[in-house]
Design a protein around this motif. Sequence first.
Motif, PDB file in Angstrom:
ATOM      1  N   VAL A   1       0.817  -1.208   0.000  1.00  0.00           N
ATOM      2  CA  VAL A   1       0.000   0.000   0.000  1.00  0.00           C
ATOM      3  C   VAL A   1       0.858   1.269   0.000  1.00  0.00           C
ATOM      4  N   GLU A   2       1.871   1.311   0.868  1.00  0.00           N
ATOM      5  CA  GLU A   2       2.633   2.539   1.060  1.00  0.00           C
ATOM      6  C   GLU A   2       3.729   2.738   0.017  1.00  0.00           C
ATOM      7  N   GLN A   3       4.370   1.649  -0.403  1.00  0.00           N
ATOM      8  CA  GLN A   3       5.467   1.780  -1.356  1.00  0.00           C
ATOM      9  C   GLN A   3       5.022   1.575  -2.795  1.00  0.00           C
ATOM     10  N   ARG A   4       4.156   0.597  -3.026  1.00  0.00           N
ATOM     11  CA  ARG A   4       3.747   0.285  -4.386  1.00  0.00           C
ATOM     12  C   ARG A   4       2.432   0.952  -4.784  1.00  0.00           C
ATOM     13  N   HIS A   5       1.658   1.397  -3.778  1.00  0.00           N
ATOM     14  CA  HIS A   5       0.332   1.999  -4.015  1.00  0.00           C
ATOM     15  C   HIS A   5      -0.609   1.009  -4.712  1.00  0.00           C
ATOM     16  N   TRP A   6      -0.502  -0.247  -4.332  1.00  0.00           N
ATOM     17  CA  TRP A   6      -1.384  -1.289  -4.842  1.00  0.00           C
ATOM     18  C   TRP A   6      -2.600  -1.397  -3.928  1.00  0.00           C
ATOM     19  N   PRO A   7      -3.807  -1.485  -4.472  1.00  0.00           N
ATOM     20  CA  PRO A   7      -4.972  -1.739  -3.628  1.00  0.00           C
ATOM     21  C   PRO A   7      -4.923  -3.158  -3.058  1.00  0.00           C
ATOM     22  N   VAL A   8      -5.370  -3.282  -1.833  1.00  0.00           N
ATOM     23  CA  VAL A   8      -5.383  -4.584  -1.155  1.00  0.00           C
ATOM     24  C   VAL A   8      -6.762  -4.839  -0.571  1.00  0.00           C
TER      25      VAL A   8
END
Length: 221
Positions: A23-30
Amino acid sequence: MDITLGTRRRTRAALWQAVSEYVEQRHWPVTQGTYLIRHGRRARCCCGRPTCAAPGMHPADPQWSTRATDTPSAARRLWSQLPDSTVVLPTGRAFDAISVPRPAGRCALVRLERMGTPLGPVVATPDGRFLFLVAPGAAGELPYLLYQMGWDDAEVDLRCHGPGDYIFAPPSPLGVLGAAEWVRRPDAADALPEARLLLGTIAYSCHRNSPRAGGGLWLAS
């Protein structure tokens, strides 16, 4: 310390570290996945359904697609409430995922690295698949790209996860099978490759490593 309790604490810590990275580094939704609740030698899915078809191996929320988040505070709140939840990454947003059998995936990875082809993250799943993460849009383009490359009627066990689908992110344990693992970890400096740059080599490796004879192209999105 109880061995089971110690293992659970380590698993929780690893899952939370992974959620933070995505979430914080890749900005991928989880979004959260189910997990097994053990009672002695028996285990059941946390979803509570006695006839669960995939214990510990499906999203926990039926509305997972619309409720996935890339907001750190929201992710922290979710995993603080259910710390044993596995990590589900929706596809078709930040990336798509090309899935192939592990022998073909290993062969393709070696070939692509030798050719110096830019690669993104690669996941190994405990059910024997390799997932190549690529730029979003691959699922929709895949049949046409394979047709262009002459693989549309070949024996190719190749799937693509795109919009409306998901993958389990390392180090999520998948039921009793084991955990998903990174073969190539995400790197903040790496851009996700376009599927067309990898697909020819991946399809060739699938065809060469296929245990079956005859048949047709297997695609799933």
